[in-house]
Design an enzyme around this catalytic site. Sequence first.
Site, short mmCIF file in Angstrom:
data_model
loop_
_atom_site.label_atom_id
_atom_site.label_comp_id
_atom_site.label_asym_id
_atom_site.label_seq_id
_atom_site.Cartn_x
_atom_site.Cartn_y
_atom_site.Cartn_z
CD1 TRP A 36 -2.97 -1.44 0.74
CD2 TRP A 36 -1.40 -2.48 1.94
NE1 TRP A 36 -3.41 -2.71 0.99
CE2 TRP A 36 -2.47 -3.38 1.72
CE3 TRP A 36 -0.28 -2.93 2.66
CZ2 TRP A 36 -2.46 -4.69 2.22
CZ3 TRP A 36 -0.27 -4.22 3.15
CH2 TRP A 36 -1.35 -5.09 2.93
CG ASP A 37 3.73 4.41 -1.50
OD1 ASP A 37 4.89 4.21 -1.07
OD2 ASP A 37 3.39 5.46 -2.04
CG MET A 38 0.67 1.93 4.14
SD MET A 38 0.02 3.61 4.33
CE MET A 38 -1.65 3.41 3.70
CG ASP A 39 7.39 4.43 1.50
OD1 ASP A 39 7.22 3.25 1.20
OD2 ASP A 39 7.55 5.34 0.67
CE LYS B 102 3.72 7.50 2.88
NZ LYS B 102 3.81 7.07 1.46
#
Length: 776
Positions: A458-461, A486
């Site tokens: 989910w692109d939760m860097d 995030k």
Amino acid sequence: MAVVISGLFCIIVAIALGVGGAKVISLGGTWYFAIVAAGFLLTGALLLMRRRTALWVYALLMLGALGWAVYEVGLDWWQLAPRGSIIAPFGLWLLTPWIARRLGWQHFGFRAWGGAALPLMLAVVLWGGATVYAVGHDSHDIKGMLPTPLAQAPAADDAVPAADWHAYGRSQHGQRYSPLAQITPQNVDRLEPVWHYQTGDLRGPDDPDETTYEVTPLKVDDSLYLCTPHNLVIALDAETGQERWRFDPKVPHSVNRQHLTCRGLSYHAAPQPSDGKVCQQRLFMPTADARLIALDAKTGEICPGFGDNGEVDLWANMPHVKEGFYYSTSPPVVARDVVIIGGAVNDNVRANEPSGVIRAYDVYTGELKWNWDPGNPDETAPIAAGETYSPSSPNSWSISSADEALGMVYVPLGNQVPDQWGGRRSENSERFSSSIVALDLDSGELRWVFQTVRHDLWDMDVPAQPSLIDIQTENGPVPALVAPTKQGDIYALDRRTGEPILPVREVPAPQGAAEGDWVAKTQPASALSYEPPKLQSKDLWGATLIDQMMCHIQFHSLRYEGRYTPPSTEGTLVYPGNFGVFNWGGVAVDPVRQMVFSTPAYLAFTSKLIPREDAETTYVSEQEPFLNENFGSPFAVELKAFVSPIGLPCTAPPWGYVAGADLRTGKTHWLRKNGTVRDRSPIPLPFKMGVPSLGGPMITAGGVGFLSGTLDYYLRAYDVTTGRELWKARLPAGGQATPMTYQSRSGRQMVVVVAGGHGSLGTKAGDSVIAYALPR
């Protein structure tokens, strides 16, 4: 004519709601829109026949709509508004003489208001009463107070002189807390502009969308230092704002860059007094063309003994070299005479990207001292000439922190591309993606790792600098690390070991990944969290009833089972979206009050996986750098905000808050919606709906917090104890940066904000640096 027009209007509305309502029903959603459509259709037909019964029917429609709205959302004004946006005004229109006289009343008077009009009048009054009550009662805020500071609370970080601001978060601990106390809740409303400087670095027509002013200046002695999106470095007189020098690294233009951003500089002072040599005090700046440059802080000249004539090539030993695909947007960490830097890669362009290696260079010579490669974590000795780091390993594009006493640097890591499909990730990538790692300052060896998302799709860097603070516990003070994420969790970890101080539990996660991929069965969740509740139909929003209905159609067309619903080929709703509840602005922590001041934001996004037929076709982009194409992987990805046809969020406001929580207990004591839609609406309406912010908060020992990152153009001051807004100043452009504060040589506490706008958010561009202080 008025009755005919009104009847036709009803029928048009009925058709629109009927068609859309049928679609909502077919997707498994509410029958509400279809029922309202039937009410409008019957009302319209009766009006065209000039029957007074139309008023009875419409009164029932209004009462039913009000009852359903209150049942779903209570007396929440911003939720009631779209539900009544067409229904309530049209009911009032039907009570006007233009309608009454055409329905058989010869004289508009008591008789016209009696009979068939009386139920409609009651419905209008009830809608009006509900509206008035809802406007005056806020159901979202938590209006509490933080407890008083501990009698023997741990002291503030004193490695930096109280008058100064030496690093992005003031010190290498990243607290964004100043011990200055000249500005207080009692006098902050007297702040006034002292000076206004303009850098001259403006957004160009060929610059990428992500051309942004995100810089927090440094203050050392009597100078202020900042960088601009095009990597100009500027020194100002901290008292007057007059320019002292500027340096231009001559970064060439590239169509491949996703960002043009410089969040800040790093500072280092030699331990020995100046003996006349250059670069006793030096600044470090990473550039958009992947160089790390050392400058003399006094003159702005390059430091010739550092690297190759003052710079280090960050492309050295990198795999998959392609100009514009690797650079650092964030300032490095300087600790124990090494400068430690990571880098950003262009998201989701190719499966084969440069490495996410973290490197440490000697602050004086630029010699590579160690390298920690997430793809090869056990080999930290400087890489040999001719060898390359592991490709596509998780990278650190944000800001790190350091504890010299413990000998560790704390690095927030992102995800391995492609962000939304992870079927080919390595064992090391699975271990380090979306995590915080603690590395030994002297050797780069891994001391511990804490992962915030498992198998991140989910692109939760981990997006923000960890803040280091000593938290008072029952067993005494514990050296802690506070890390916002995030997904809304704020983790408090023992920074010696990575073990949680506030509880972390495992929660089940939705299953069913795309072909060739998998999903973790559980995900960690912190006890201190601003994760939004799972979205339901009642949470959907829109400017009007029809706009809201279109959001219902989208919602029920997407896959959504709560946070961590896997990406899919049919389309997935991601909430919170990859904009993040928290992003690079991070949080501010007060070591005396033992509290965290944060700025949670709530926006939903959608992702849709698009099967790739080959490695060259573009599916979702039209120009370089071809973001989200994921060349070399099975899927491209289409990413969008979850918005209505007219571009408003499909989720109901508030979309942004300020919050204050006790780090000893994890309890949120106050939560207040923050910001207006003044600069996001066609006309400047100052509705305090609560808007997202991008840019961090700063707090002071005087008990005042500052924030400028909201989507409206203001610098605001808050009472740290209660979260109450105390003061605001209008900015000439978007203020998507973190404010800072210092004491000038005349003894005044200055608050400085950079207002240059943010390209991807669409806030107004500019080039302003503004200082505020109390009157002399």
